[in-house]
Motif scaffolding. Sequence first.
Motif, PDB file in Angstrom:
ATOM      1  N   GLY A   1      13.146 145.572  13.414  1.00 57.61           N
ATOM      2  CA  GLY A   1      13.005 144.609  12.345  1.00 57.61           C
ATOM      3  C   GLY A   1      13.703 145.015  11.071  1.00 57.61           C
ATOM      4  O   GLY A   1      13.391 144.494   9.992  1.00 57.61           O
TER       5      GLY A   1
ATOM      6  N   HIS B   1       5.998 138.569  12.595  1.00 60.72           N
ATOM      7  CA  HIS B   1       6.978 138.505  11.524  1.00 60.72           C
ATOM      8  C   HIS B   1       7.312 137.044  11.211  1.00 60.72           C
ATOM      9  O   HIS B   1       7.425 136.214  12.120  1.00 60.72           O
ATOM     10  CB  HIS B   1       8.252 139.251  11.909  1.00 60.72           C
ATOM     11  CG  HIS B   1       8.149 140.738  11.704  1.00 60.72           C
ATOM     12  ND1 HIS B   1       9.205 141.592  11.915  1.00 60.72           N
ATOM     13  CD2 HIS B   1       7.122 141.509  11.294  1.00 60.72           C
ATOM     14  CE1 HIS B   1       8.824 142.842  11.653  1.00 60.72           C
ATOM     15  NE2 HIS B   1       7.563 142.807  11.288  1.00 60.72           N
TER      16      HIS B   1
ATOM     17  N   ASP C   1       9.038 140.724  16.835  1.00 59.93           N
ATOM     18  CA  ASP C   1       7.628 140.904  16.490  1.00 59.93           C
ATOM     19  C   ASP C   1       6.974 139.532  16.322  1.00 59.93           C
ATOM     20  O   ASP C   1       7.424 138.712  15.515  1.00 59.93           O
ATOM     21  CB  ASP C   1       7.514 141.700  15.192  1.00 59.93           C
ATOM     22  CG  ASP C   1       6.096 142.183  14.926  1.00 59.93           C
ATOM     23  OD1 ASP C   1       5.137 141.473  15.294  1.00 59.93           O
ATOM     24  OD2 ASP C   1       5.942 143.260  14.334  1.00 59.93           O
TER      25      ASP C   1
ATOM     26  N   ASN D   1      11.337 138.075   3.672  1.00 65.56           N
ATOM     27  CA  ASN D   1      10.238 137.445   4.395  1.00 65.56           C
ATOM     28  C   ASN D   1      10.588 135.959   4.478  1.00 65.56           C
ATOM     29  O   ASN D   1      10.428 135.218   3.506  1.00 65.56           O
ATOM     30  CB  ASN D   1       8.920 137.664   3.657  1.00 65.56           C
ATOM     31  CG  ASN D   1       7.721 137.311   4.512  1.00 65.56           C
ATOM     32  OD1 ASN D   1       7.808 137.293   5.736  1.00 65.56           O
ATOM     33  ND2 ASN D   1       6.608 137.023   3.874  1.00 65.56           N
TER      34      ASN D   1
END
Length: 770
Positions: free
Chosen positions: A186, A165, A162, A212
């Motif tokens: 993901g 991301h 992605d 993250n």
Amino acid sequence: MHLLLPLCVLWLLPLAWTLEEDSPLDCVPRRSFPYHRDNAHLFHEEGVFNYSTMLLREDLDLLLLGAREAVYALDLKDISKKLASVKWEVTQQQKNECKNKGKDLETECKNYIRILHQTEDNRMYVCGTNAFDPECDYMSYANGKLTLEKKGEDGKGKCPFDPFHRYASIMVENNLYTATSINFLGSEPVLMRSSPISIRTEFKSSWLNEPNFVSMTQMPEGYMSEEGDDDKVYLFFSETAVECDCYNKMVVSRVARVCKGDLGGQRTLQKKWTSFLKARMDCPVLESQLPYIIQDTYRFCDPQQDWRDCLFYAIFTPQSDKSDLSAVCAYRVSDISRVFAEGKYKTPVPVETSFVKWVMYSGDVPVPRPGACIDNAARKANITKTLDLPDRTLQFIKDRPLMDQAIQPIGNKPLLVRRGARFTRIIVNQVQAADGEKYRVMFIGTEEGTMLKAVNYDGEMFIIEEVHLFQTPEPIKILTFSNLTGQIYAGSDYGAAQIPLATCGRSLSCMDCVLARDPYCGWDKDVRKCVFLSNSPRGLIQSVKKGDASLCPEADPVKPMNRSIWPRGNLKLRCPSPSNLSKTSWERDGSPVMASTRLQLLQDGLLILNATDSDTGRYRCLSVELSKAGRYTATVADYQVSVAPAGSGDGSGILPKARMDGPSVAGLQAIVGLLVVSLLGLLAWNFYKGHLPLPWNCTKKKNEEQTQETREQGGLDAYQDAARSAPAEDKPLVSGANNGRSNNHTGREESDGPKVSLPSLQYIDDESEV
């Protein structure tokens, strides 16, 4: 009871002062510069977006810039000059497959360049999302051309699927370390080393739980180590806390590290990290209840000092929308290393049937220590590589990768807290000022496309300036710095920008230069300019810690400007504030000007309304700015205002005298004439249709018709008289309209012409609009 209240107030005052001193949450930039093409060198190519990957090739004088479906080679000294480029677009078949997987054809089904690193043979390793099918390749620059070798390596686990991301990557001795998701959905995050032996993290929530990823860096901890330690790779990220005893998910900031020589275990943790450890990072902000979330880091190392003295600067933003604060915290590498080497572990403890509680582990710790790198002590026990580690050590680290102790910032508080646009990126540069001390200057990108320049002077947060880099408020997605050119490079979705470390020439006076407290700049008394410190062989006037402007020589007096205004007219005297930290005030003939209905104190000037003879005099605008060294006053503007006698024709108020013969009057007369002709045509049509009787159609009621005819004729005559007199009555409006056009044909200010008092016209703030 009466004595208790004053005592409570006296007791609370020191506490309030302490809170105000320790947490100035409203730290504002001293100077703010709006977007201007002279702020920076800009690069943008039509139709190309997302300039968020950069690689400095100082050996080639190049900035390699990765964007959407393109890589550019830009001149390092002026990135607005494109030297070469190469396209890397997806095929139509790849687009169709991406679309069939439910992705957006125009945004997601493109090739976003995400990995761009230099290899030991001076080539570049580049990876792209490739329409949700990551792919990597090698790229070279020769004879002014960029060339992709089109080897087409699989990019899964190296580059995100992605494009939106977060991810992190670093190249260490031709070994690529990446933190991203290894699958299309993901849902399988990994920290992975791709070569020579592929090693990754376990797919367990205790290792990575909805992370993250933020950034990654290497620390040479094995260099000349007495313990025979290994180099480390540090990963910064945020994730959902597994140790939190709360009903809702809480996100925390983390730092993890692995050993460079890790080869995985023999049986347990095969091809998995045996040295993966992680710990929570705190950046305490006064008013926050939830932990702040890490967004970016920068490793700062003084080349003359040991690695233990290196610092990690990190920016944090709130995870709640109720706060608009951002913070910068600094951490010692030695503090982080100590937590991993000596700290306690957390362990999961089953509670009831389905709930797991994480507590500090108080049992025996296996030897060698779980998560430790291979050192001299391990080698003495015939453990020369991680494949030799016993299963007891490996099983322990497999179940307990989380440290109990949280890592605190230097001073247990942020270096900088600011209210407003959220921080996105940070870099730090060290400079030696005129006092011989070295200062670390932080350059911080924001979500609004601005860059802050800030320093912490002995605990005092100070933002030197804020500069808007891009015309559109796009978040800054990458910041990097070149020691060769002394330039900073920023990237956003819109384009890339190149800015110098300092633009000293913006300060036009010695006081302004000193009060800026910029360690890069000082006032040169000989050339009477604010100059870059390293560019001047002479001693410069500078006071970065206190802002002592008393060191400056006496400034030249400001020359007064003559302004005149017609009686009952309006006049604005401009006075732009020299800084956001200064306050302006006005004096007339040496006495303070107080705000009233006719004298309005504006943010950028003074407005005189309905002028009379009493408004004449000498007006001075003063700027007052406080620093740690004192209070400094400077004259910003000086005006000699006079009220012109009526009919003299030399007034210079905002509203000039009405013109009787201008082209706008003729235009209005023509419009009125057309209206009269149209009305006469309408009357004729009504006579023809019979809606109005003609004067010669006599009937028995002749007297009444004559009376009616007289009334109609009288009304028509009155209307024609009114139409003939309309231009004269409307001349003030015509004059007002003419002011806007006449500004394009005159080189002097509009206030140089005569004016009239027009109560029906509103005041126009910008003189150029009048």
